[in-house]
Design a protein around this motif. Sequence first.
Motif, PDB file in Angstrom:
ATOM      1  N   UNK A   1       0.850  -1.201   0.000  1.00  0.00           N
ATOM      2  CA  UNK A   1       0.000   0.000   0.000  1.00  0.00           C
ATOM      3  C   UNK A   1       0.890   1.256   0.000  1.00  0.00           C
ATOM      4  N   UNK A   2       0.532   2.321  -0.748  1.00  0.00           N
ATOM      5  CA  UNK A   2      -0.727   2.524  -1.481  1.00  0.00           C
ATOM      6  C   UNK A   2      -0.753   1.936  -2.897  1.00  0.00           C
ATOM      7  N   UNK A   3       0.170   1.083  -3.280  1.00  0.00           N
ATOM      8  CA  UNK A   3       0.207   0.367  -4.566  1.00  0.00           C
ATOM      9  C   UNK A   3       0.436   1.306  -5.749  1.00  0.00           C
ATOM     10  N   UNK A   4      -0.567   2.127  -6.084  1.00  0.00           N
ATOM     11  CA  UNK A   4      -0.386   3.138  -7.137  1.00  0.00           C
ATOM     12  C   UNK A   4      -0.917   4.462  -6.613  1.00  0.00           C
ATOM     13  N   UNK A   5      -0.062   5.462  -6.633  1.00  0.00           N
ATOM     14  CA  UNK A   5      -0.496   6.779  -6.139  1.00  0.00           C
ATOM     15  C   UNK A   5       0.006   7.866  -7.092  1.00  0.00           C
ATOM     16  N   UNK A   6      -0.913   8.736  -7.502  1.00  0.00           N
ATOM     17  CA  UNK A   6      -0.578   9.882  -8.350  1.00  0.00           C
ATOM     18  C   UNK A   6      -0.700  11.139  -7.489  1.00  0.00           C
ATOM     19  N   UNK A   7       0.354  11.948  -7.456  1.00  0.00           N
ATOM     20  CA  UNK A   7       0.360  13.131  -6.589  1.00  0.00           C
ATOM     21  C   UNK A   7       0.735  14.372  -7.376  1.00  0.00           C
ATOM     22  N   UNK A   8       0.099  15.481  -7.019  1.00  0.00           N
ATOM     23  CA  UNK A   8       0.475  16.787  -7.578  1.00  0.00           C
ATOM     24  C   UNK A   8       0.804  17.729  -6.428  1.00  0.00           C
ATOM     25  N   UNK A   9       1.591  18.742  -6.734  1.00  0.00           N
ATOM     26  CA  UNK A   9       2.026  19.712  -5.716  1.00  0.00           C
ATOM     27  C   UNK A   9       1.816  21.102  -6.287  1.00  0.00           C
ATOM     28  N   UNK A  10       0.623  21.646  -6.072  1.00  0.00           N
ATOM     29  CA  UNK A  10       0.273  22.927  -6.681  1.00  0.00           C
ATOM     30  C   UNK A  10       0.063  24.030  -5.660  1.00  0.00           C
ATOM     31  N   UNK A  11      -0.552  25.109  -6.119  1.00  0.00           N
ATOM     32  CA  UNK A  11      -0.783  26.278  -5.262  1.00  0.00           C
ATOM     33  C   UNK A  11      -1.652  25.937  -4.066  1.00  0.00           C
ATOM     34  N   UNK A  12      -2.569  24.977  -4.258  1.00  0.00           N
ATOM     35  CA  UNK A  12      -3.504  24.639  -3.175  1.00  0.00           C
ATOM     36  C   UNK A  12      -2.944  23.564  -2.251  1.00  0.00           C
ATOM     37  N   UNK A  13      -1.668  23.231  -2.420  1.00  0.00           N
ATOM     38  CA  UNK A  13      -1.080  22.158  -1.613  1.00  0.00           C
ATOM     39  C   UNK A  13      -0.986  20.885  -2.426  1.00  0.00           C
ATOM     40  N   UNK A  14      -0.699  19.785  -1.747  1.00  0.00           N
ATOM     41  CA  UNK A  14      -0.520  18.525  -2.479  1.00  0.00           C
ATOM     42  C   UNK A  14      -1.814  17.718  -2.509  1.00  0.00           C
ATOM     43  N   UNK A  15      -2.033  17.006  -3.618  1.00  0.00           N
ATOM     44  CA  UNK A  15      -3.202  16.126  -3.738  1.00  0.00           C
ATOM     45  C   UNK A  15      -2.714  14.735  -4.109  1.00  0.00           C
ATOM     46  N   UNK A  16      -3.407  13.714  -3.629  1.00  0.00           N
ATOM     47  CA  UNK A  16      -2.997  12.330  -3.888  1.00  0.00           C
ATOM     48  C   UNK A  16      -4.213  11.510  -4.317  1.00  0.00           C
TER      49      UNK A  16
END
Length: 285
Positions: free
Chosen positions: A188-203
Amino acid sequence: MPGKMLSTQQADDDSANVFVAKLDNARNVSNILKAIHFKDTATVFVTSQGLKVTVEDAKCVQANAFIQAAVFHHFVLTQDQATFKVNLSVLIECLTIFGSGAGGSTAAASLKMCYAGYGSPLVLMLEEDGVLTDCSLKTLEPDEVLDFDFCSTNVINKIIMKSECLKEVFNELDTSSDILQILMSPDAPFLQLSTFGNAGSTHSSFSKESDMVEAFQCTQTQSNRYKMQLLRPSSKALALSARISIRTDARGFLSLQYMIRNDDGQVCFVEFFCAPDEEMEEPDH
């Protein structure tokens, strides 16, 4: 047999060409080419297997569209291979010439492609409802295409998924982020896509047990970052695809293979290669 006479007659007309291909629905080619259309020029490789059309950008990303010979009802190549460069924007414009009316064209235009060898133009003949259009595209000296040296023996992680779930994720990616981080892991989490933008990070994470995951072969945890601008062109292929294969090799190079069904139910593949973003390799503090 009348059919045989006709094919013999056509063969005589085509004898000056090293490559001739025909199909009943030009959309089966134009849709695949649109999926890799992020630069104006493309290199076309013709072999007995079919067509491979390659587009590259900045030595960091490469897209290949594979249109198998079986997609065409007539496919003849009189030498081992033919390679030439064309203006992809113009090629797609010609292929969709009958589809530009209001609401798009309902009937399918038939297509004949001819190429007489080095220095010759690529000739397209399209017919719809008795209306015939000829297009002659200048071919250019092919450039040396990049060899990403991505071979299956060096693949460390591979996940095959249904495309629908990734379409949603890609639509919701934070566009203010310059990078997309892809984590693939046997745990886990096996497959994770993350972005790091103005609003913080998303996963966004997917379990290997998910209904969307069709094959999961991850041997070690790998986390790599890729420039969003390099991945963005692949969203066209994603939108058309039914399945996607995500692979990474030991260097962190990314291969995205998209399985796309055409109007006749035949399968074509589009593959994107992307180099990892080396500037961003340091861990976040």
